[in-house]
Design an enzyme around this catalytic site. Structure first.
Site, PDB file in Angstrom:
ATOM      1  N   LYS A  79       0.841  -1.204   0.000  1.00  0.00           N
ATOM      2  CA  LYS A  79       0.000   0.000   0.000  1.00  0.00           C
ATOM      3  C   LYS A  79       0.874   1.251   0.000  1.00  0.00           C
ATOM      4  O   LYS A  79       1.882   1.306   0.723  1.00  0.00           O
ATOM      5  CB  LYS A  79      -0.906  -0.031   1.244  1.00  0.00           C
ATOM      6  CG  LYS A  79      -1.971   1.060   1.299  1.00  0.00           C
ATOM      7  CD  LYS A  79      -2.842   0.897   2.553  1.00  0.00           C
ATOM      8  CE  LYS A  79      -3.943   1.924   2.659  1.00  0.00           C
ATOM      9  NZ  LYS A  79      -4.757   1.752   3.884  1.00  0.00           N
ATOM     10  N   SER A 154      -9.846   1.638   3.059  1.00  0.00           N
ATOM     11  CA  SER A 154      -8.990   2.444   2.215  1.00  0.00           C
ATOM     12  C   SER A 154      -7.952   1.649   1.425  1.00  0.00           C
ATOM     13  O   SER A 154      -7.403   2.154   0.455  1.00  0.00           O
ATOM     14  CB  SER A 154      -8.263   3.482   3.063  1.00  0.00           C
ATOM     15  OG  SER A 154      -7.350   2.859   3.964  1.00  0.00           O
ATOM     16  N   SER A 178      -9.977  -0.728   7.225  1.00  0.00           N
ATOM     17  CA  SER A 178      -9.392  -0.526   5.898  1.00  0.00           C
ATOM     18  C   SER A 178      -8.679  -1.741   5.304  1.00  0.00           C
ATOM     19  O   SER A 178      -8.284  -1.697   4.139  1.00  0.00           O
ATOM     20  CB  SER A 178      -8.418   0.655   5.917  1.00  0.00           C
ATOM     21  OG  SER A 178      -9.127   1.862   5.963  1.00  0.00           O
TER      22      SER A 178
END
Lengths: 486, 99
Positions: A79, A154, A178
């Protein structure tokens, strides 16, 4: 079957047996990225030459007979909120558009030490604030099961690339759901470890008392493998806990005898989609067939967890994001202004709408005259939420329920209504407030073919048992082996 | 709980966020809705409950103050929006042009 269809554990074994080189594995995943990326847009950066160079290094070490780490030659997507030395790290924000970290996050160091190959950086909601990845300032990531729908957020890019078989495993971060929420919506396994299990050094902070890094994988064994590789104490994060990391993969196939599953009524109330409820109830039945006992538990304060979360998280964010002032790195306005004006213009230009909203809420609830009514009140409720879990775990080994109230929604469906978006985290935030570990595993599909996730929540530092419990279900179902049409 | 436009403007100033007028108006509407939602916490009796700021019972963590390598100046300055020699260049902190 392409190499890109194999799991991380299979790839490790295959390479150790001489069945494939790291270079061949890397090429297979780079081809998968090229193939699916025009539809998914999961990655914000992939440097093919660098991926090949890392793979060649692993192959050279193997040829020279040097010892190799437990992720040798396994591509891992990361990420874009985790710092990678010499590789642009944007948090999917315009304010960090040109930021190239001078150091690696602890987890990235760990991946390199285990001879993993870093495949690329994945798209996310800006600064990890969001539940759909639509808040990325860079691009829109799509759900591999239906490209008109969001992948969740997210960590949407990290979930989509594993579901879309562009990467065998990936790392995400979970502040209020997330990892678990996009894992559920993309039909993969996602794990939020106990607070303190994984060092946050080099993770761009959103809400420091809630943030935790964890794995995405297609099955429980791979998630266990990636977590055992990145977990552990690091003196650069004083909240990382100094206790041994179990070798989760060694015990993951051992069922838990006399398993007691806590089923909180608060997770099956209003707002839960009937198809999701049916799939989750069927999963609980499956556990009963395997000898588990279902125990009614109550988490009476969980209906208040979301409200407490949307005070605590923005409060911490407003403080953490004060560092983005255009002085040392990141975007600085081109407009002429004094010092304060330069801060304000740089931040006004650089942050997206949701980030600005959260900074505003956080600033307001911490401001003089409102702090006790909002922030301190929320911290008291946080204590009550944690106490609920402490009491529930006296009566059960694990708490189970749906990960999300609905399956993946359409792109644009909730982007103009922040509050509606926040409600997609309703079952996931209490885990972060309490600091306990949680995970989502695939447990079915809607009639329309969208994945559904089962959430498991365990007492602090009980990841080992949580993985075994998850594997009990996975070993008798095949949801995790299905692949999207993308 | 609804916020006035002036309150929103004041919070934006505290947060060092320069927002356009129509953004302020939109923010006024959205923040009020969010504050209405979180106001449900007021229904809970939390008398005598100790606030929980952190999930772990951590206290201060100390280490020895040892010399260790730090980031070289050039690396530290590599991301600087503006640089002057070995320093970050920033707008004047004190106004030296006035009286």
């Amino acid at each position: 079957m392409s190499l890109a269809d194999k799991t991380a554990a299979e790839l490790v074994a295959l390479q150790a047996a001489g069945g494939a080189s790291a270079a061949e594995v890397a090429d297979a995943f780079l081809a998968a990225v090229r193939d699916r990326e025009p539809k998914l847009r999961a990655f914000v950066s992939v440097d093919e030459a660098e991926v090949k160079r890392q793979a060649a290094t692993v192959d050279a070490k193997r040829r020279a007979g040097q010892p190799l780490g437990r992720l040798a030659g396994v591509p891992v997507a990361v990420k874009d909120v985790l710092c990678t030395r010499g590789v642009r790290t944007t948090c999917s924000s315009k304010i960090l558009d040109n930021f190239v970290p001078p150091y690696d996050a602890h987890v990235v160091e760990r991946l390199k030490a285990e001879d993993a190959v870093i495949l690329g950086k994945t798209n996310m909601d800006e600064f990890a604030m969001g539940s759909s990845t639509e808040n990325s300032a860079l691009q829109t990531t799509r759900n591999p099961w239906d490209t008109d729908r969001i992948p969740g957020g997210s960590s949407g890019g990290s979930a989509a690339c594993v579901a879309g078989r562009q990467a065998p495993v990936s790392l995400g971060t979970d502040t209020g759901g997330s990892i678990r929420q996009p894992a559920a919506l993309c039909g993969v396994v996602g794990v939020k470890p106990t607070y303190g299990r994984v060092s946050r050094y080099g993770l761009v902070a959103f809400a420091s008392s809630l943030d935790q890094i964890g794995p995405f994988a297609r099955d429980v064994t791979d998630a266990a493998l990636l977590l055992e590789a990145v977990a552990g104490h690091d003196r650069r994060d004083s909240t990382s806990v100094d206790r041994p990391v179990p070798v989760y993969t060694r015990t993951v196939n051992d069922p838990v005898a006399g398993l007691r599953i806590g089923v909180p009524k608060e997770f099956f109330g209003e707002g839960l989609d009937p198809e999701v409820e049916t799939a989750v109830r069927a999963a609980l039945k499956e556990y009963e067939k395997r000898g588990a006992t279902l125990v009614d538990v109550s988490l009476p304060h969980s209906p208040y967890a979301l409200a407490a979360y949307y005070i605590v998280a923005p409060a911490e964010a407003s403080s953490n994001l004060a560092r983005f002032d255009g002085m040392h790195y990141g975007h600085r306005t081109k407009q002429k202004a004094d010092l304060i004006g330069t801060y304000s213009k740089s931040r006004g230009e650089g942050f997206g709408k949701e980030v600005q909203r959260r900074i505003m809420i956080g600033t307001y609830v911490l401001s003089s005259g409102y702090k006790d009514a909002y922030y301190v009140k929320a911290l008291k409720v946080r204590r009550l939420v944690k106490k609920d879990y402490d009491e529930a775990f006296e009566r059960c080994d694990v708490v189970m329920g749906p990960t999300t109230p609905t399956a993946a929604f359409r792109i644009g469906e909730k982007s103009d209504d922040p509050l509606a978006m926040y409600l997609s985290d309703v079952y996931t935030v209490s885990c972060n407030l309490a600091g306990i570990p949680g995970m989502s595993i695939p447990c079915g599909f809607t009639a329309g073919g969208l994945p559904i996730g089962l959430q498991l929540l365990a007492p602090p530092f009980e990841e080992e048992k949580m993985f075994r419990i998850a594997r009990m279900y996975e070993s008798v179902t095949d949801w995790h082996t299905r692949r999207p049409g993308v | 709980m609804s916020l006035t436009l002036d309150q929103v403007r004041k919070v934006a100033q505290l947060a060092r966020l320069e927002l356009a007028e129509d953004d302020l108006a939109r923010m006024q509407h959205q923040l009020s809705a969010i504050l209405d939602y979180v106001a449900q916490l007021q229904q809970l009796d939390t008398e005598g409950v100790e606030p929980l700021a952190h999930p772990l019972p951590v206290q201060n963590v100390f280490r020895d103050d040892e010399l260790a390598p730090s980031l070289p100046v050039d690396e530290a300055l590599k991301n600087a929006p503006a640089r002057s020699g070995d320093y970050f260049a920033v707008p004047a902190v004190f106004d030296t042009t006035g009286e």
